[in-house]
Design a protein around this motif. Sequence first.
Motif, PDB file in Angstrom:
ATOM      1  N   GLY A  57       1.220  -1.390  -0.412  1.00  0.00           N
ATOM      2  CA  GLY A  57      -0.033   0.143  -0.590  1.00  0.00           C
ATOM      3  C   GLY A  57       0.785   0.880   0.471  1.00  0.00           C
ATOM      4  N   VAL A  58       2.239   1.564  -0.557  1.00  0.00           N
ATOM      5  CA  VAL A  58       2.967   1.837  -0.187  1.00  0.00           C
ATOM      6  C   VAL A  58       3.498   2.567  -1.699  1.00  0.00           C
ATOM      7  CG1 VAL A  58       5.119   3.383   0.914  1.00  0.00           C
ATOM      8  CG2 VAL A  58       3.803   2.122   2.252  1.00  0.00           C
ATOM      9  N   THR A  59       3.603   4.060  -2.242  1.00  0.00           N
ATOM     10  CA  THR A  59       4.552   4.504  -3.126  1.00  0.00           C
ATOM     11  C   THR A  59       5.617   5.210  -2.918  1.00  0.00           C
ATOM     12  OG1 THR A  59       1.989   3.845  -4.581  1.00  0.00           O
ATOM     13  CG2 THR A  59       4.438   5.681  -5.504  1.00  0.00           C
ATOM     14  N   LEU A  60       6.282   5.335  -2.957  1.00  0.00           N
ATOM     15  CA  LEU A  60       7.537   5.791  -2.055  1.00  0.00           C
ATOM     16  C   LEU A  60       8.485   6.462  -3.329  1.00  0.00           C
ATOM     17  CD1 LEU A  60       9.981   2.975  -1.127  1.00  0.00           C
ATOM     18  CD2 LEU A  60       7.926   4.957   0.375  1.00  0.00           C
ATOM     19  N   ALA A  76      20.664  22.564   4.548  1.00  0.00           N
ATOM     20  CA  ALA A  76      20.076  23.580   5.601  1.00  0.00           C
ATOM     21  C   ALA A  76      18.825  23.052   4.681  1.00  0.00           C
ATOM     22  CB  ALA A  76      20.007  24.253   5.988  1.00  0.00           C
ATOM     23  N   GLY A  77      17.736  22.727   5.091  1.00  0.00           N
ATOM     24  CA  GLY A  77      16.335  21.730   4.255  1.00  0.00           C
ATOM     25  C   GLY A  77      16.116  21.547   4.634  1.00  0.00           C
ATOM     26  N   THR A  78      14.199  20.927   4.077  1.00  0.00           N
ATOM     27  CA  THR A  78      13.481  19.084   4.508  1.00  0.00           C
ATOM     28  C   THR A  78      13.972  17.990   3.419  1.00  0.00           C
ATOM     29  OG1 THR A  78      12.029  21.533   5.071  1.00  0.00           O
ATOM     30  CG2 THR A  78      11.271  19.328   4.345  1.00  0.00           C
ATOM     31  N   TYR A  79      13.896  17.421   4.587  1.00  0.00           N
ATOM     32  CA  TYR A  79      13.653  16.172   3.604  1.00  0.00           C
ATOM     33  C   TYR A  79      12.640  14.800   3.822  1.00  0.00           C
ATOM     34  CZ  TYR A  79      18.646  18.392   3.359  1.00  0.00           C
ATOM     35  OH  TYR A  79      19.541  19.081   2.528  1.00  0.00           O
ATOM     36  N   GLN A  80      12.484  14.339   2.942  1.00  0.00           N
ATOM     37  CA  GLN A  80      11.813  12.887   3.047  1.00  0.00           C
ATOM     38  C   GLN A  80      13.130  12.200   3.934  1.00  0.00           C
ATOM     39  OE1 GLN A  80       8.424  13.606   2.602  1.00  0.00           O
ATOM     40  NE2 GLN A  80       9.325  15.614   2.421  1.00  0.00           N
ATOM     41  N   LEU A  81      12.603  11.265   4.503  1.00  0.00           N
ATOM     42  CA  LEU A  81      13.392  10.079   5.466  1.00  0.00           C
ATOM     43  C   LEU A  81      12.047   9.210   4.610  1.00  0.00           C
ATOM     44  CD1 LEU A  81      15.112   8.231   7.066  1.00  0.00           C
ATOM     45  CD2 LEU A  81      14.164   8.818   8.608  1.00  0.00           C
ATOM     46  N   GLY A 130      13.758  14.471  -5.381  1.00  0.00           N
ATOM     47  CA  GLY A 130      13.760  13.153  -6.037  1.00  0.00           C
ATOM     48  C   GLY A 130      14.633  11.972  -6.132  1.00  0.00           C
ATOM     49  N   LYS A 131      15.797  12.279  -5.384  1.00  0.00           N
ATOM     50  CA  LYS A 131      16.693  11.384  -5.272  1.00  0.00           C
ATOM     51  C   LYS A 131      17.353  11.085  -3.633  1.00  0.00           C
ATOM     52  CE  LYS A 131      18.755  13.773  -9.414  1.00  0.00           C
ATOM     53  NZ  LYS A 131      19.456  15.271 -10.211  1.00  0.00           N
ATOM     54  N   SER A 132      18.110  10.438  -4.007  1.00  0.00           N
ATOM     55  CA  SER A 132      18.633   9.464  -2.790  1.00  0.00           C
ATOM     56  C   SER A 132      19.294   9.843  -2.178  1.00  0.00           C
ATOM     57  CB  SER A 132      18.127   7.727  -2.730  1.00  0.00           C
ATOM     58  OG  SER A 132      18.554   7.382  -1.463  1.00  0.00           O
ATOM     59  N   LEU A 133      19.954  10.721  -1.424  1.00  0.00           N
ATOM     60  CA  LEU A 133      21.231  11.092  -0.603  1.00  0.00           C
ATOM     61  C   LEU A 133      21.591   9.635  -0.780  1.00  0.00           C
ATOM     62  CD1 LEU A 133      20.150  13.548   1.039  1.00  0.00           C
ATOM     63  CD2 LEU A 133      20.560  14.034  -1.807  1.00  0.00           C
TER      64      LEU A 133
END
Length: 174
Positions: A77-80, A150-155, A123-126
Amino acid sequence: MLRRTATGVVAVMMALTAPAWAQMADPSCKGVAVEWPADLKAWGLAAVPVTAATAPGGAPALTPGTPARVTLAAKEGVTLAVTPPKPAGEKTYAGTVAFTVPAAGPYRIAVDGAAWIDVVADGKSLDSTSHKHGPNCSGIHKVVDFGLAAGTYQLQLSNSPAAIVTVLVVSPQS
């Protein structure tokens, strides 16, 4: 480890502090004092409950320096936003949360389980800068470091055998 039972009830052992949880999970940890590095001492604080997003965008925010008990969803049920390089296991869980770092520098993500960790920006994995295990008897399964601006990231958390994981985002300079 948390397991979903046939009735769908999830055992909530994570309400215990990390050192107590580690001592229950590993009998050799009974009575052992954890040697906490300064940046990971917050692991022993009460974790804030958070439900991870199941699609990119709108992910709930974690507060760096505060542990979060993150509820994940069944992988189906997850879209990454970014496909993890490690294929998902048969019955695993995933989800996305966000976090904001106020200043550029090294940041550390600690997790209590075997979840795959991706930090995503634009949109890129670090790329991570290092991986290691948590302190003995701490309840921390692994620690992954990233150099972040500095900034916002998705984990993105994926390939977790547990539906609930505890996560802590900190600066190792804390």
